[in-house]
Enzyme design. Structure first.
Site, PDB file in Angstrom:
ATOM      1  N   ASN A 351      45.817 -91.969  26.003  1.00 48.43           N
ATOM      2  CA  ASN A 351      47.175 -92.125  26.512  1.00 48.43           C
ATOM      3  C   ASN A 351      47.721 -90.778  26.950  1.00 48.43           C
ATOM      4  OD1 ASN A 351      49.416 -93.615  27.181  1.00 48.43           O
ATOM      5  ND2 ASN A 351      49.493 -94.643  25.199  1.00 48.43           N
ATOM      6  N   ASP A 468      61.900 -88.396  16.378  1.00 55.78           N
ATOM      7  CA  ASP A 468      61.417 -89.269  17.457  1.00 55.78           C
ATOM      8  C   ASP A 468      60.596 -90.421  16.889  1.00 55.78           C
ATOM      9  OD1 ASP A 468      61.216 -90.175  20.022  1.00 55.78           O
ATOM     10  OD2 ASP A 468      59.619 -88.814  20.626  1.00 55.78           O
TER      11      ASP A 468
END
Ligand SMILES: Nc1ncnc2c1ncn2[C@@H]1O[C@H](COP(=O)(O)OP(=O)(O)OP(=O)(O)O)[C@@H](O)[C@H]1O
Length: 688
Positions: A351, A468
């Site tokens: 990714n 996050d």
């Protein structure tokens, strides 16, 4: 059966829990022995404030060493129906208050070179890579330049007490017979408004004169003025006993802010820079965006040994500070371990995120499959990106089953890139949920939430905010294990955070205080994200999928109701509260997660709903802490948490190029074509 599974889950984690508890109780005993008054405070917190005291209400105190997990009886529910929880009066493990700087000295637990450290030496977060000849950056530099590779160990020490006298900088490197140099790090921090910086002697300075050079332990955050900026300033300062020594010394450590860039001037460079005010023996690390760190070398005698007790843990120092708890330090044999990327075979790209591409690779030597995250360098700017340095630093120093393990740093590739070698995980939670037909069951959600909470508790106990947390940053493997990754936005929070200037936390998981412009924030922002994640796990849909900040707020208010001063003390003072929001009724979360369903749809028990409500509490001061959430009744009621071994497995998503798959699904054929090209021929080199 369920009970047996639960027992198995507990026992699975039991060893780790017992280990931590043992360690905590050992430290706690040491600390109590020295600080009987703290002991009394702890007792007060343990009894939920019943013995009196002004904090018996909703405000929490953080117990640096929370008591071993127990299953307390359900707290009194004094809320109106559906009202967001006010938190607990008896929270024993509340979030840290206006906090001292979390620091410990000593080694961080596990030696990456294979040597085991005692249990008590388990990790703490280290702020910056410090040693000169043993510096990771130097290591990278050496490998890149083909220079000689030393065999000295690189350590990631905890922030540690200051030298008591000049000679206290003598460190011991067991096994090393030759003297080595030791870096002392000084830090000069510019205020952000010094925007027109110019470079002077290799150091960025602002328009105004650089503030006095300070040792990293006495950064501006140690100043009284700055104490005002400490997060959650209303509360009593809470200092971890292990950090007490450092706290007393008023020396503090920071990691520079997001987006700042470190520029390392090597000793080679600095020796040619005669105008360098700190002389040729100094390195300096420029922190773009206002902060400068000077890394000063002091010659130290390292004749005693190799690896273990270096730096801040010298015998000399310890003998003069008998009361200081000797904290752990994790050490790395970085110079030996900084291998080349050529030692890995690329299998596929997993990714690409904002800060780096992630590859699945095979270690040619061992055959082990690992993940490589390439550190994205900002070619426009000189130096090593601070976000990456912070992520590497935090991950290297952490050691927890719910946090992805970074094994080493390697260099090489097309542009002499830097890569983090991580344990490979087959999936991330976002990808898994996209492929699932049905949402996770409650017992599966409990299993995942317990692991997630353990990881977050570990972060918060070690004074780190993740900032996050979202489903794509939660990795899963086919052994039912969940691990938190992507620490690019994380940072220490014991020191005051700079006012919130840039968005942290992906919009859908961002806490309302951040959306409304709060300048001070704390661990509660991570807990809000956990609430959003819990809801998403249960329903397989993001809870608040806003398109922009205002839309995000509207979506939150539509479900939880429009906040007011009564429900959220301090709300009206937030910059964003000046906007006139449509008044929404309070609160409709239960409609989304009903107790019963006649159509066989999603249901959530009273206890589950209570936990969800406590995580999604508006007032950050009242939002539940990770510690308390772990002790929540929901995890004790049937259906009990599934054991990891019984968690569902999926074909390994990360064995495919997720980018191509994502783009193939793009409704725009042009984008699809572009992405396909980037995904195949667009790559430069093997790890380009
Ligand atoms: N250790 C790992 N094993 C397997 N896959 C991983 C690993 N680490 C990361 N990934 C995959 O790569 C993706 C991006 O990783 P990561 O979030 O660390 O990068 P990032 O650039 O910081 O991303 P973001 O855009 O979220 O900030 C993750 O969502 C996950 O799918």
């Amino acid at each position: 059966m369920a009970a047996a599974r639960h027992a198995s889950y507990r026992s699975h984690d039991g060893a780790r829990g017992r280990e931590l508890d043992l360690e905590r109780s050992r430290r706690s005993k040491e600390y109590r022995h020295r600080h009987p008054s703290h002991d009394r405070d702890s007792d007060h917190r343990r009894d939920g404030g019943r013995s009196g005291g002004r904090d018996g209400g909703h405000r929490r105190h953080r117990s640096p060493y929370p008591p071993p997990r127990s299953w307390p009886s359900r707290r009194e529910n004094d809320r109106e129906p559906g009202e967001v929880s006010s938190g607990s009066a008896s929270d024993s493990g509340g979030r840290p208050l206006k906090a001292g700087v979390p620091r410990e000295d000593g080694f961080l637990g596990v030696c990456k070179d294979g040597s085991a450290l005692p249990l008590s030496t388990k990790r703490k977060h280290s702020p910056v890579v410090l040693d000169a000849h043993v510096s990771k950056l130097q290591a990278i530099d050496d490998v890149r330049s083909g220079g000689v590779v030393d065999t000295a160990a690189v350590e990631f020490p905890l922030p540690s007490p200051p030298p008591l006298s000049d000679d206290s900088s003598v460190a011991t490197f067991g096994g090393c017979s030759s003297p080595t140099k030791h870096l002392d790090v000084s830090m000069v921090l510019h205020e952000p408004e010094f925007s027109h910086e110019h470079e002077k002697n290799g150091v960025m300075v602002g328009e105004e004169e650089c503030p006095t050079t300070r040792n990293i332990f006495t950064s501006r955050w140690a100043e009284a003025d700055d104490e005002e900026e400490v997060i959650v300033p209303k509360k009593k300062k809470s200092v971890s006993p292990t950090n007490l020594y450092e706290h007393r010394s008023t020396q503090k450590v920071t990691i520079p802010e997001l987006g700042e860039v470190l520029r390392v001037q090597t000793s080679r460079e600095s020796s040619s820079s005669s105008s360098n005010s700190m002389g040729s023996e100094n390195w300096n690390i420029k922190v773009d965006g206002g902060d400068c760190m000077y890394v000063k070398e002091d010659v130290i005698d390292s004749s005693v040994g190799y690896s273990v007790d270096t730096h801040f843990g010298s015998d000399a120092r310890r003998s003069r500070t008998p009361e200081a708890v000797c904290p752990p330090r994790r050490c790395f044999n970085m110079l030996q371990g900084c291998r080349s990327i050529d030692e890995f075979e690329r299998l596929n790209t997993i990714n690409e995120g904002t800060y780096g591409v992630v590859f699945r690779v095979k270690d040619k030597k061992t055959g082990e499959i690992v993940a490589l995250k390439k550190v994205k360098m900002d070619r426009e700017r000189e130096g090593f990106p601070l976000t990456s340095l912070r992520e590497i630093n935090i991950l290297l120093s952490f050691d927890h089953p719910s946090i992805v393990d970074v094994k080493e740093i390697v260099v090489g590739g097309h542009d002499d890139d830097t890569f983090m070698v991580m344990e490979y995980m087959e999936h991330d939670l976002k990808g898994v949920m996209e492929t699932m037909k049905q949402p996770y069951t409650q017992s599966e959600v409990k299993c995942l939430m317990l692991q997630l909470l353990e990881g977050v508790k570990y972060l918060h106990d070690n004074w780190v905010l993740h900032r996050d947390l979202k489903t794509s940053n939660l990795l899963l493997n086919n052994r039912g294990e969940l691990k938190i990754c992507d620490f690019g936005l994380s940072r220490q929070y014991g020191s005051p955070l700079k006012p919130y200037t840039q968005p942290v936390v992906t919009l859908w998981y961002r806490a309302p205080e951040l959306l409304l412009g709060a300048k001070e924030y704390s661990t509660a922002i991570d807990m809000w994200s956990l609430g959003c994640i819990m809801a998403e796990l249960l329903s397989k849909e993001p809870l608040f999928a806003g398109k922009n900040e205002i839309d995000q707020l509207h979506k939150i208010f539509r479900i939880l109701g429009t906040p007011n001063e009564e429900r959220w003390c301090g709300y009206s003072k937030l910059p964003g509260a000046k906007c006139k929001f449509v008044k929404q009724p309070y609160n409709r979360l239960r409609d989304k997660f009903p107790a019963v369903s006649f159509t066989g749809g999603l249901t959530l028990s009273e206890a589950g709903f209570d936990l969800l409500n406590r995580l999604l509490t508006y007032d950050p001061e009242k939002r539940i802490s990770a510690d308390d959430a772990l002790n929540h009744e929901w995890f004790r009621e049937v259906p009990l948490p599934k054991t990891k071994d019984f968690m569902p497995t999926f074909p390994a998503l990360n064995e495919q190029d997720r980018r191509i798959k994502k783009y193939m699904k793009s409704p725009d054929p042009l984008v699809e074509q572009q992405m396909k090209e980037q995904g195949s021929s667009g790559d430069r080199g093997l790890f380009g």
